[in-house]
Write a protein that holds these residues in place. Structure first.
Motif, PDB file in Angstrom:
ATOM      1  N   ARG A 200       0.825  -1.202   0.000  1.00 63.21           N
ATOM      2  CA  ARG A 200       0.000   0.000   0.000  1.00 63.21           C
ATOM      3  C   ARG A 200       0.865   1.261   0.000  1.00 63.21           C
ATOM      4  O   ARG A 200       0.509   2.262  -0.638  1.00 63.21           O
ATOM      5  CB  ARG A 200      -0.926  -0.014   1.218  1.00 63.21           C
ATOM      6  CG  ARG A 200      -2.050  -1.033   1.111  1.00 63.21           C
ATOM      7  CD  ARG A 200      -3.037  -0.900   2.218  1.00 63.21           C
ATOM      8  NE  ARG A 200      -2.483  -1.305   3.507  1.00 63.21           N
ATOM      9  CZ  ARG A 200      -3.181  -1.359   4.632  1.00 63.21           C
ATOM     10  NH1 ARG A 200      -4.452  -1.006   4.631  1.00 63.21           N
ATOM     11  NH2 ARG A 200      -2.618  -1.763   5.758  1.00 63.21           N
ATOM     12  N   GLU A 201       1.980   1.212   0.693  1.00 66.59           N
ATOM     13  CA  GLU A 201       2.871   2.367   0.708  1.00 66.59           C
ATOM     14  C   GLU A 201       3.473   2.610  -0.669  1.00 66.59           C
ATOM     15  O   GLU A 201       3.603   3.766  -1.117  1.00 66.59           O
ATOM     16  CB  GLU A 201       3.976   2.143   1.741  1.00 66.59           C
ATOM     17  CG  GLU A 201       4.906   3.325   1.927  1.00 66.59           C
ATOM     18  CD  GLU A 201       4.217   4.539   2.510  1.00 66.59           C
ATOM     19  OE1 GLU A 201       4.740   5.665   2.333  1.00 66.59           O
ATOM     20  OE2 GLU A 201       3.141   4.375   3.132  1.00 66.59           O
ATOM     21  N   ALA A 202       3.829   1.519  -1.367  1.00 62.86           N
ATOM     22  CA  ALA A 202       4.367   1.665  -2.721  1.00 62.86           C
ATOM     23  C   ALA A 202       3.323   2.253  -3.665  1.00 62.86           C
ATOM     24  O   ALA A 202       3.629   3.095  -4.515  1.00 62.86           O
ATOM     25  CB  ALA A 202       4.847   0.313  -3.231  1.00 62.86           C
ATOM     26  N   ALA A 203       2.065   1.816  -3.522  1.00 57.02           N
ATOM     27  CA  ALA A 203       0.998   2.372  -4.363  1.00 57.02           C
ATOM     28  C   ALA A 203       0.790   3.849  -4.067  1.00 57.02           C
ATOM     29  O   ALA A 203       0.562   4.656  -4.979  1.00 57.02           O
ATOM     30  CB  ALA A 203      -0.295   1.589  -4.130  1.00 57.02           C
ATOM     31  N   SER A 213      -6.455   2.729  -4.243  1.00 48.55           N
ATOM     32  CA  SER A 213      -5.829   1.691  -3.415  1.00 48.55           C
ATOM     33  C   SER A 213      -6.864   0.694  -2.895  1.00 48.55           C
ATOM     34  O   SER A 213      -6.599  -0.507  -2.821  1.00 48.55           O
ATOM     35  CB  SER A 213      -5.081   2.339  -2.247  1.00 48.55           C
ATOM     36  OG  SER A 213      -4.039   3.163  -2.707  1.00 48.55           O
ATOM     37  N   PHE A 214      -8.042   1.218  -2.561  1.00 50.89           N
ATOM     38  CA  PHE A 214      -9.090   0.322  -2.053  1.00 50.89           C
ATOM     39  C   PHE A 214      -9.560  -0.649  -3.131  1.00 50.89           C
ATOM     40  O   PHE A 214      -9.687  -1.852  -2.887  1.00 50.89           O
ATOM     41  CB  PHE A 214     -10.269   1.150  -1.534  1.00 50.89           C
ATOM     42  CG  PHE A 214     -11.464   0.331  -1.147  1.00 50.89           C
ATOM     43  CD1 PHE A 214     -11.482  -0.370   0.047  1.00 50.89           C
ATOM     44  CD2 PHE A 214     -12.569   0.253  -1.982  1.00 50.89           C
ATOM     45  CE1 PHE A 214     -12.579  -1.133   0.412  1.00 50.89           C
ATOM     46  CE2 PHE A 214     -13.671  -0.501  -1.630  1.00 50.89           C
ATOM     47  CZ  PHE A 214     -13.677  -1.197  -0.434  1.00 50.89           C
ATOM     48  N   PHE A 215      -9.822  -0.141  -4.342  1.00 45.18           N
ATOM     49  CA  PHE A 215     -10.397  -0.979  -5.391  1.00 45.18           C
ATOM     50  C   PHE A 215      -9.369  -1.901  -6.056  1.00 45.18           C
ATOM     51  O   PHE A 215      -9.730  -2.989  -6.528  1.00 45.18           O
ATOM     52  CB  PHE A 215     -11.075  -0.121  -6.460  1.00 45.18           C
ATOM     53  CG  PHE A 215     -12.422   0.392  -6.052  1.00 45.18           C
ATOM     54  CD1 PHE A 215     -13.522  -0.446  -6.067  1.00 45.18           C
ATOM     55  CD2 PHE A 215     -12.593   1.702  -5.636  1.00 45.18           C
ATOM     56  CE1 PHE A 215     -14.775   0.012  -5.697  1.00 45.18           C
ATOM     57  CE2 PHE A 215     -13.826   2.171  -5.262  1.00 45.18           C
ATOM     58  CZ  PHE A 215     -14.923   1.329  -5.279  1.00 45.18           C
ATOM     59  N   TYR A 216      -8.113  -1.507  -6.089  1.00 39.99           N
ATOM     60  CA  TYR A 216      -7.112  -2.285  -6.815  1.00 39.99           C
ATOM     61  C   TYR A 216      -6.168  -3.077  -5.910  1.00 39.99           C
ATOM     62  O   TYR A 216      -5.467  -3.967  -6.390  1.00 39.99           O
ATOM     63  CB  TYR A 216      -6.287  -1.367  -7.724  1.00 39.99           C
ATOM     64  CG  TYR A 216      -7.083  -0.799  -8.871  1.00 39.99           C
ATOM     65  CD1 TYR A 216      -7.392  -1.580  -9.981  1.00 39.99           C
ATOM     66  CD2 TYR A 216      -7.546   0.510  -8.829  1.00 39.99           C
ATOM     67  CE1 TYR A 216      -8.130  -1.061 -11.027  1.00 39.99           C
ATOM     68  CE2 TYR A 216      -8.290   1.035  -9.870  1.00 39.99           C
ATOM     69  CZ  TYR A 216      -8.585   0.242 -10.969  1.00 39.99           C
ATOM     70  OH  TYR A 216      -9.329   0.762 -12.014  1.00 39.99           O
ATOM     71  N   ILE A 217      -6.159  -2.782  -4.618  1.00 43.20           N
ATOM     72  CA  ILE A 217      -5.270  -3.504  -3.700  1.00 43.20           C
ATOM     73  C   ILE A 217      -6.063  -4.167  -2.574  1.00 43.20           C
ATOM     74  O   ILE A 217      -6.001  -5.394  -2.379  1.00 43.20           O
ATOM     75  CB  ILE A 217      -4.204  -2.556  -3.113  1.00 43.20           C
ATOM     76  CG1 ILE A 217      -3.310  -2.023  -4.227  1.00 43.20           C
ATOM     77  CG2 ILE A 217      -3.363  -3.282  -2.060  1.00 43.20           C
ATOM     78  CD1 ILE A 217      -2.259  -1.032  -3.744  1.00 43.20           C
ATOM     79  N   THR A 218      -6.832  -3.367  -1.821  1.00 44.27           N
ATOM     80  CA  THR A 218      -7.527  -3.904  -0.646  1.00 44.27           C
ATOM     81  C   THR A 218      -8.642  -4.862  -1.029  1.00 44.27           C
ATOM     82  O   THR A 218      -8.739  -5.971  -0.489  1.00 44.27           O
ATOM     83  CB  THR A 218      -8.090  -2.749   0.201  1.00 44.27           C
ATOM     84  OG1 THR A 218      -7.039  -1.843   0.538  1.00 44.27           O
ATOM     85  CG2 THR A 218      -8.724  -3.285   1.470  1.00 44.27           C
ATOM     86  N   LEU A 219      -9.500  -4.445  -1.951  1.00 45.93           N
ATOM     87  CA  LEU A 219     -10.652  -5.273  -2.313  1.00 45.93           C
ATOM     88  C   LEU A 219     -10.243  -6.611  -2.930  1.00 45.93           C
ATOM     89  O   LEU A 219     -10.813  -7.652  -2.555  1.00 45.93           O
ATOM     90  CB  LEU A 219     -11.573  -4.496  -3.252  1.00 45.93           C
ATOM     91  CG  LEU A 219     -13.005  -5.014  -3.389  1.00 45.93           C
ATOM     92  CD1 LEU A 219     -13.684  -5.054  -2.029  1.00 45.93           C
ATOM     93  CD2 LEU A 219     -13.799  -4.138  -4.343  1.00 45.93           C
ATOM     94  N   PRO A 220      -9.288  -6.673  -3.879  1.00 44.14           N
ATOM     95  CA  PRO A 220      -8.852  -7.997  -4.363  1.00 44.14           C
ATOM     96  C   PRO A 220      -8.273  -8.869  -3.254  1.00 44.14           C
ATOM     97  O   PRO A 220      -8.436 -10.099  -3.269  1.00 44.14           O
ATOM     98  CB  PRO A 220      -7.792  -7.654  -5.416  1.00 44.14           C
ATOM     99  CG  PRO A 220      -8.150  -6.288  -5.891  1.00 44.14           C
ATOM    100  CD  PRO A 220      -8.676  -5.583  -4.684  1.00 44.14           C
ATOM    101  N   HIS A 221      -7.598  -8.241  -2.282  1.00 44.28           N
ATOM    102  CA  HIS A 221      -7.040  -9.013  -1.171  1.00 44.28           C
ATOM    103  C   HIS A 221      -8.141  -9.611  -0.298  1.00 44.28           C
ATOM    104  O   HIS A 221      -7.917 -10.640   0.360  1.00 44.28           O
ATOM    105  CB  HIS A 221      -6.138  -8.105  -0.332  1.00 44.28           C
ATOM    106  CG  HIS A 221      -5.544  -8.780   0.856  1.00 44.28           C
ATOM    107  ND1 HIS A 221      -4.504  -9.689   0.769  1.00 44.28           N
ATOM    108  CD2 HIS A 221      -5.861  -8.699   2.182  1.00 44.28           C
ATOM    109  CE1 HIS A 221      -4.197 -10.130   1.970  1.00 44.28           C
ATOM    110  NE2 HIS A 221      -4.998  -9.542   2.847  1.00 44.28           N
ATOM    111  N   LEU A 222      -9.319  -9.000  -0.274  1.00 45.91           N
ATOM    112  CA  LEU A 222     -10.414  -9.443   0.592  1.00 45.91           C
ATOM    113  C   LEU A 222     -11.322 -10.464  -0.071  1.00 45.91           C
ATOM    114  O   LEU A 222     -12.322 -10.862   0.539  1.00 45.91           O
ATOM    115  CB  LEU A 222     -11.251  -8.240   1.029  1.00 45.91           C
ATOM    116  CG  LEU A 222     -10.574  -7.211   1.940  1.00 45.91           C
ATOM    117  CD1 LEU A 222     -11.528  -6.069   2.224  1.00 45.91           C
ATOM    118  CD2 LEU A 222     -10.128  -7.865   3.234  1.00 45.91           C
ATOM    119  N   ARG A 223     -11.016 -10.916  -1.280  1.00 44.05           N
ATOM    120  CA  ARG A 223     -11.920 -11.833  -1.972  1.00 44.05           C
ATOM    121  C   ARG A 223     -12.157 -13.111  -1.196  1.00 44.05           C
ATOM    122  O   ARG A 223     -13.292 -13.585  -1.076  1.00 44.05           O
ATOM    123  CB  ARG A 223     -11.378 -12.147  -3.370  1.00 44.05           C
ATOM    124  CG  ARG A 223     -11.563 -11.026  -4.377  1.00 44.05           C
ATOM    125  CD  ARG A 223     -11.111 -11.466  -5.749  1.00 44.05           C
ATOM    126  NE  ARG A 223      -9.706 -11.896  -5.732  1.00 44.05           N
ATOM    127  CZ  ARG A 223      -9.086 -12.426  -6.776  1.00 44.05           C
ATOM    128  NH1 ARG A 223      -9.747 -12.601  -7.913  1.00 44.05           N
ATOM    129  NH2 ARG A 223      -7.811 -12.763  -6.698  1.00 44.05           N
TER     130      ARG A 223
END
Length: 304
Positions: A200-203, A213-223
């Motif tokens: 997330r820091e890199a993004a 960050s939410f739609f492209y990093i957090t949400l895929p991680h929560l699948r």
């Protein structure tokens, strides 16, 4: 020579396995037998009574009914209304708990004053029994005269709403969502905390904002976590009963009657054991169909 040694070693291994199986089988057999009896006997009895004429207050209704109970059930408008109510209740609670749980999990992952207390408050409703929760919402919060919500509406000049008469199913969805939202938050918050902060820091350093960050990093991680929440909640939401029984008793009319309450009404209010058993068999079939598609849909997300 090597072949002989290999055969001896293989024989010893198989000998150990067979002897170990012979020792452990008597120990696990009672538990297996009890579990089989616990699950199979009620299912067999339900199937048996679903093909019988059996009424608790009318001893003349006896004998083999064939598919009459199923035909009466499937041609009854109340059954289709209860099925639609069950699906609407299921979909509404899942949307609220998954969306709300995801947003709250992301919020509670941030540092802010009183975060521990806020986490405690959001998780606390999950430990309230369904009957108690229904009584609290019916008599304390949503009562049209003495309820807290009615007092707040009157304080701003609005007319109080009789929630359980005007929007009964929506009210039930709200109560059940309040009960299950903590479960979704607990699972999703754990998943959010397992996300690599360096990613997330890199993004963020690359110029990605909070929404991206939410739609492209957090949400895929929560699948995977969302799949677990949906599967577990769906199993329990198909059998919601206490909230409906305490607040509306399936009414007004059949506006809040789901399959579980319909089976209860047929078997214990109308004393039609055969019809209630037929409804139970149909509910089991529908639950297995839903479970099959759920497993097929989320299995790839749950693979390690």
């Amino acid at each position: 020579m090597s072949t002989t040694v290999a055969n001896e070693v293989r024989g010893r291994r198989f000998g150990r396995k067979s002897s170990r199986t012979g020792v452990t089988l008597p120990l696990i057999a009672p538990a297996v037998v009890i579990l089989l009896i616990w699950s199979i006997v009620p299912l067999v009895m339900t199937l048996w009574y679903s093909f019988q004429h059996y009424n608790l207050v009318d001893p003349t209704q006896t004998g083999f009914a064939g598919f009459d109970n199923y035909q009466y059930l499937l041609t009854d408008p109340d059954f289709w209304s209860s099925l639609i109510n069950t699906l609407e209740l299921l979909a509404g609670v899942l949307v609220i708990t998954v969306c709300g749980g995801t947003l709250l999990a992301v919020l509670y992952d941030q540092e802010f004053f009183g975060r521990s207390v806020a986490r405690l408050f959001v998780i606390a409703p999950f430990f309230v029994m369904p009957t108690v929760a229904a009584l609290v919402w019916k008599n304390l919060m949503l009562h049209p005269i003495y309820g807290v919500v009615s007092a707040l509406l009157r304080s701003i000049g609005l007319t109080p709403v009789d929630w359980f008469s005007q929007v009964p199913l929506l009210t039930i969805i709200g109560i059940v969502s309040w009960e299950w939202l903590p479960f979704a938050v607990l699972i999703l918050l754990t998943a959010v905390q397992s996300l690599d902060h360096e990613q997330r820091e890199a993004a963020r350093m690359d110029g990605a904002g909070p929404i991206a960050s939410f739609f492209y990093i957090t949400l895929p991680h929560l699948r995977r976590a969302i799949g677990v929440v949906v599967m577990i909640e769906m199993i329990f939401l198909l059998t919601i009963f206490a909230e409906i029984f305490v607040t509306t008793s399936g009414g007004p009319g059949v506006a809040t009657t789901n399959l579980a309450f319909l089976i209860y009404a047929r078997a214990l209010l109308q004393f039609d054991i055969g019809g209630g058993s037929a409804g139970g068999v149909v509910a089991i079939i529908l639950a297995n169909i839903v479970a099959f598609f759920l497993v097929r849909s989320f299995a790839r997300n749950l693979e390690v």
